[in-house]
Design a protein around this motif. Structure first.
Motif, PDB file in Angstrom:
ATOM      1  N   TYR A  72      89.930 117.153 -13.471  1.00  0.00           N
ATOM      2  CA  TYR A  72      89.821 116.089 -14.366  1.00  0.00           C
ATOM      3  C   TYR A  72      91.579 115.630 -14.031  1.00  0.00           C
ATOM      4  CZ  TYR A  72      85.854 117.544 -16.386  1.00  0.00           C
ATOM      5  OH  TYR A  72      84.288 117.941 -16.536  1.00  0.00           O
ATOM      6  N   TYR A  73      91.341 114.059 -13.802  1.00  0.00           N
ATOM      7  CA  TYR A  73      92.673 113.440 -13.739  1.00  0.00           C
ATOM      8  C   TYR A  73      92.596 112.119 -14.578  1.00  0.00           C
ATOM      9  CZ  TYR A  73      93.004 116.245  -9.464  1.00  0.00           C
ATOM     10  OH  TYR A  73      92.768 117.218  -8.637  1.00  0.00           O
ATOM     11  N   MET A  74      93.861 111.892 -15.160  1.00  0.00           N
ATOM     12  CA  MET A  74      93.964 110.778 -16.041  1.00  0.00           C
ATOM     13  C   MET A  74      94.994 109.974 -15.821  1.00  0.00           C
ATOM     14  SD  MET A  74      92.387 110.953 -20.031  1.00  0.00           S
ATOM     15  CE  MET A  74      93.568 112.141 -20.581  1.00  0.00           C
ATOM     16  N   ILE A  87      99.963 110.349 -13.091  1.00  0.00           N
ATOM     17  CA  ILE A  87      98.568 111.027 -13.051  1.00  0.00           C
ATOM     18  C   ILE A  87      98.634 112.428 -13.771  1.00  0.00           C
ATOM     19  CG2 ILE A  87      96.775 112.027 -11.672  1.00  0.00           C
ATOM     20  CD1 ILE A  87      97.268 109.108 -11.422  1.00  0.00           C
ATOM     21  N   TRP A  88      97.639 112.579 -14.759  1.00  0.00           N
ATOM     22  CA  TRP A  88      97.808 114.019 -15.663  1.00  0.00           C
ATOM     23  C   TRP A  88      96.497 114.678 -15.242  1.00  0.00           C
ATOM     24  CZ3 TRP A  88     100.498 115.148 -20.347  1.00  0.00           C
ATOM     25  CH2 TRP A  88     101.654 114.269 -20.765  1.00  0.00           C
ATOM     26  N   HIS A  89      96.607 116.109 -15.303  1.00  0.00           N
ATOM     27  CA  HIS A  89      95.587 116.904 -14.795  1.00  0.00           C
ATOM     28  C   HIS A  89      95.301 117.893 -15.900  1.00  0.00           C
ATOM     29  CE1 HIS A  89      94.297 120.909 -12.894  1.00  0.00           C
ATOM     30  NE2 HIS A  89      93.663 119.973 -12.039  1.00  0.00           N
ATOM     31  N   SER A  90      93.890 118.067 -15.931  1.00  0.00           N
ATOM     32  CA  SER A  90      93.285 119.073 -16.781  1.00  0.00           C
ATOM     33  C   SER A  90      91.850 119.813 -16.143  1.00  0.00           C
ATOM     34  CB  SER A  90      92.787 118.494 -18.093  1.00  0.00           C
ATOM     35  OG  SER A  90      92.175 119.372 -19.090  1.00  0.00           O
ATOM     36  N   ARG A  91      91.746 121.048 -16.560  1.00  0.00           N
ATOM     37  CA  ARG A  91      90.376 121.651 -16.106  1.00  0.00           C
ATOM     38  C   ARG A  91      89.325 121.816 -17.320  1.00  0.00           C
ATOM     39  NH1 ARG A  91      90.344 125.045 -11.427  1.00  0.00           N
ATOM     40  NH2 ARG A  91      91.128 123.906  -9.931  1.00  0.00           N
ATOM     41  N   ASP A  92      89.791 121.302 -18.666  1.00  0.00           N
ATOM     42  CA  ASP A  92      88.969 121.538 -19.513  1.00  0.00           C
ATOM     43  C   ASP A  92      88.954 120.340 -20.625  1.00  0.00           C
ATOM     44  OD1 ASP A  92      91.536 121.605 -20.818  1.00  0.00           O
ATOM     45  OD2 ASP A  92      91.267 123.691 -21.809  1.00  0.00           O
ATOM     46  N   GLU A 284      81.497 113.481 -18.005  1.00  0.00           N
ATOM     47  CA  GLU A 284      80.715 114.929 -17.865  1.00  0.00           C
ATOM     48  C   GLU A 284      81.811 116.004 -18.052  1.00  0.00           C
ATOM     49  OE1 GLU A 284      77.212 117.095 -15.615  1.00  0.00           O
ATOM     50  OE2 GLU A 284      78.330 115.383 -14.610  1.00  0.00           O
ATOM     51  N   GLY A 285      81.676 116.834 -19.187  1.00  0.00           N
ATOM     52  CA  GLY A 285      82.383 118.122 -19.103  1.00  0.00           C
ATOM     53  C   GLY A 285      82.186 119.087 -18.223  1.00  0.00           C
ATOM     54  N   PRO A 286      82.922 120.119 -18.172  1.00  0.00           N
ATOM     55  CA  PRO A 286      82.956 121.133 -17.183  1.00  0.00           C
ATOM     56  C   PRO A 286      81.412 122.095 -17.106  1.00  0.00           C
ATOM     57  CG  PRO A 286      84.768 121.346 -18.387  1.00  0.00           C
ATOM     58  CD  PRO A 286      84.029 120.441 -19.269  1.00  0.00           C
ATOM     59  N   ALA A 287      80.399 122.104 -18.228  1.00  0.00           N
ATOM     60  CA  ALA A 287      79.376 122.764 -18.370  1.00  0.00           C
ATOM     61  C   ALA A 287      78.108 121.738 -18.519  1.00  0.00           C
ATOM     62  CB  ALA A 287      79.377 123.502 -19.705  1.00  0.00           C
ATOM     63  N   GLY A 288      78.452 120.422 -18.042  1.00  0.00           N
ATOM     64  CA  GLY A 288      77.509 119.496 -18.138  1.00  0.00           C
ATOM     65  C   GLY A 288      77.241 118.701 -19.391  1.00  0.00           C
ATOM     66  N   ASP A 289      78.183 119.147 -20.474  1.00  0.00           N
ATOM     67  CA  ASP A 289      77.859 118.143 -21.551  1.00  0.00           C
ATOM     68  C   ASP A 289      78.703 116.769 -21.243  1.00  0.00           C
ATOM     69  OD1 ASP A 289      80.265 119.624 -21.491  1.00  0.00           O
ATOM     70  OD2 ASP A 289      80.254 120.474 -23.581  1.00  0.00           O
ATOM     71  N   TRP A 290      78.706 115.869 -22.280  1.00  0.00           N
ATOM     72  CA  TRP A 290      79.331 114.795 -22.151  1.00  0.00           C
ATOM     73  C   TRP A 290      80.210 114.454 -23.300  1.00  0.00           C
ATOM     74  CZ3 TRP A 290      78.780 111.216 -18.276  1.00  0.00           C
ATOM     75  CH2 TRP A 290      78.004 111.635 -17.075  1.00  0.00           C
ATOM     76  N   LEU A 332      87.406 120.086 -33.526  1.00  0.00           N
ATOM     77  CA  LEU A 332      85.766 120.097 -32.918  1.00  0.00           C
ATOM     78  C   LEU A 332      85.896 121.192 -31.764  1.00  0.00           C
ATOM     79  CD1 LEU A 332      85.984 116.132 -32.137  1.00  0.00           C
ATOM     80  CD2 LEU A 332      84.747 117.382 -33.856  1.00  0.00           C
ATOM     81  N   PRO A 333      84.620 121.606 -31.716  1.00  0.00           N
ATOM     82  CA  PRO A 333      84.541 122.612 -30.509  1.00  0.00           C
ATOM     83  C   PRO A 333      84.974 122.196 -29.126  1.00  0.00           C
ATOM     84  CG  PRO A 333      82.594 122.560 -31.933  1.00  0.00           C
ATOM     85  CD  PRO A 333      83.367 121.094 -32.193  1.00  0.00           C
ATOM     86  N   LYS A 334      85.705 122.920 -28.364  1.00  0.00           N
ATOM     87  CA  LYS A 334      86.135 122.729 -26.936  1.00  0.00           C
ATOM     88  C   LYS A 334      85.029 122.301 -26.320  1.00  0.00           C
ATOM     89  CE  LYS A 334      89.460 124.347 -24.896  1.00  0.00           C
ATOM     90  NZ  LYS A 334      90.356 125.455 -24.581  1.00  0.00           N
ATOM     91  N   PRO A 335      85.137 121.584 -24.926  1.00  0.00           N
ATOM     92  CA  PRO A 335      84.225 121.478 -24.192  1.00  0.00           C
ATOM     93  C   PRO A 335      83.897 122.792 -23.383  1.00  0.00           C
ATOM     94  CG  PRO A 335      85.774 119.729 -23.764  1.00  0.00           C
ATOM     95  CD  PRO A 335      86.220 120.504 -24.859  1.00  0.00           C
TER      96      PRO A 335
END
Length: 527
Positions: A72-74, A87-92, A284-290, A332-335
């Motif tokens: 993910y980039y933001m 540009i910021w980077h994340s995997r979660d 869309e999140g890593p596991a297909g949630d939104w 809140l629960p994490k993605p």
């Protein structure tokens, strides 16, 4: 029940900060709190499978987010700060680290951008407030860059572009006000004229808002629909103004049907933790949630600017969606399925390298501004410019905590004035500087007192911003002993609703007059 000032300003479950004139209400339950990371700064990931907003603290407005495989980039509006569009980077979606700036040439004040990937190439569509206003595009084959030189698309009457691809493969920029314009196949020029395609949903006439201001369109395709998400109600002003609405269409060409549940996000009460929530994107999140990513002001801290928030999304049986995170005041629960990485950015700096863009940025720089700064021997040398912070293009950081302290060794050449500041813009700042003989106090964006300086051309300065109460300390022996400077300040009014500009109050340093100032051992710590 008595509470301290700091407890009253730590807004959360069980504690509420109201606007001036309202009563303070408390309960026995403690407010949620953040984990602490680099320089004791707050981080969203609580380490137990939950997170607490903001996901990126400090002035990170108008988030533009992109999913590229597992990455993910933001990036965010960078306004008059350059280098910009970091540009910021994340995997979660929760833990974010900066990579580097995409924009180095000053093309004006950068507002809400669109970050996209199309046919293997990355694009940034950039609206600027300049003379004249326009929208630009830069592109890169790799997200790390190098990014191209900006190309002017000559669109002077719109802001907040959003790149979208239709079901027929056509490329478009959706714009503020419900308008759009077609892009050429390469995305680097426009085709035809701007056209009006959507009339945004309107809120009841008795709601307290800043203004209608339909802006920040974002397009996402899901389940056979195009969803158009828009911000209305004004970006700042009353805490209850900014909001998120949605519409949908089977085709990129419309017609657009407004969501019956609008608005999907809105601050309803001034006691909520997050004010003026809006400008949302769906991702869309890593596991297909939104999830929805948007910005908001922290209750009582307009000075921190608009911070980036993450809200879980649920798709409804009728093909719409809703946000489920409430007012985002609780963990809140994490993605699911993401891989947590490093979070945040250390602001402490030993100046072994010059971290321009990712850490430091100039305010409204000239074409050759970066040539003023160089590092060597664990010092930052900053050539003097102008006469004061107002015209010297200071170097600034983004601090995301309500309370913090920063300090630095400073030495100056004859004829140089330098110091540490809290800087909103060139007409609203405060701080403490010195020349060889006298201190100079900065307050309300002007230079005031000139008491004698007992330390000469070298000293260590310290600035403490404890929830808008600002104090200064000086040391002539490298920080072993400190003397409190005899002028404290209160800076809760150093923000957009007073000054305009959509900025934040940033820690920084400046060098003015003639010669050069040298800065060393810069330390930052959130309190």
């Amino acid at each position: 029940m008595s509470i301290t000032r700091r407890e009253a300003l730590s807004v959360g479950a069980g504690t509420a900060l109201l606007l001036p004139g309202a009563a303070m209400a408390t309960t026995a339950s403690p407010p949620p709190t953040w984990r602490r990371g680099l320089d004791n700064q707050r981080i969203a990931d609580l380490g137990d499978g939950r997170f607490l907003n903001p996901i990126v603290s400090g002035d990170r407005p108008d988030p533009a987010i992109l999913k590229d495989g597992a990455d993910y980039y933001m990036t965010f509006s960078s306004f008059d700060s350059y280098p910009g569009l970091v540009i910021w980077h994340s995997r979660d979606l929760v833990n974010w680290r900066p990579m580097g700036p995409a924009l180095t040439r000053n093309i004006g004040s950068v507002w809400a951008v669109s970050l996209e990937k199309h046919d293997g190439r990355f694009f940034l569509y950039i609206p600027t407030k300049s003379d004249p206003n326009s929208i630009w595009v830069i592109h890169a084959d790799r997200i790390e860059g190098p990014w191209s030189d900006p190309i002017d698309l000559h669109l002077p009457n719109h802001i907040d572009p959003c790149h979208a691809v239709g079901e027929d493969g056509s490329r478009w920029l959706f714009l503020s006000g419900g308008d759009r314009i077609r892009l050429a196949a390469d995305g680097l020029s426009t085709v035809g004229a701007v056209e009006h395609v959507y009339d945004p949903w309107r809120y009841p006439s008795d709601w307290v808002v800043e203004g209608f201001s339909p802006e920040g369109p974002k397009i996402v395709r899901h389940g056979g629909w195009f969803y158009l998400i828009t911000a209305v109600g004004g970006t700042a002003g009353p805490p209850t103004g900014h909001m998120v609405i949605a519409a949908r269409s089977r085709s990129i060409h419309g017609p657009w049907e407004n969501c019956p549940a609008n608005p999907l996000v809105r601050t309803k009460d001034e006691t909520e933790r997050w004010w003026s929530r809006g400008h949302a994107s769906l991702i869309e999140g890593p596991a297909g949630d939104w999830w929805a990513v948007y910005h908001g002001y922290e209750n009582g801290f307009w000075t921190l600017g608009r911070q980036t928030l993450l809200d879980p999304v649920e798709w409804t049986t009728d093909g719409w969606f809703r946000m489920t995170g409430g007012d985002l005041s609780l963990p809140l629960p994490k993605p699911r399925g993401g891989r947590a990485g490093p979070s945040g950015l250390a602001l402490t700096d030993r100046f072994d390298t010059l971290a321009m863009g990712s850490k430091w940025s100039f305010f409204r720089p000239g074409p050759n501004e970066t040539a003023r700064a160089r590092v060597g021997g664990n010092q930052l040398s900053l050539k003097a410019a102008g006469t004061a912070p107002s015209d010297s293009s200071p170097l600034m950081l983004i601090a995301g905590d309500p309370a913090y302290r920063f300090e630095c060794d400073i030495s100056i050449d004859p004829g140089t004035t330098a110091g540490l500041i809290l800087f909103y813009d060139d007409r609203l700042y405060c701080g403490l500087g010195f020349d060889a003989d006298r201190f100079v106090m900065h307050q309300y964006g002007i230079e005031r007192g000139r008491p004698a300086n007992p330390h000469g051309r070298a000293m260590r300065l310290r600035v403490t911003n404890d929830r808008h109460i600002v104090t200064f300390d000086t040391s002539g022996d490298g920080g072993r002993s400190w003397t409190r400077f005899d002028r404290g300040m209160e800076v809760s009014g150093y923000h957009h609703n007073v000054r305009g500009g959509f900025l934040m109050l940033r820690p920084g340093l400046y060098s003015a007059g003639k010669g050069t100032a040298r800065f060393g051992n810069f330390t930052f710590r959130a309190l």
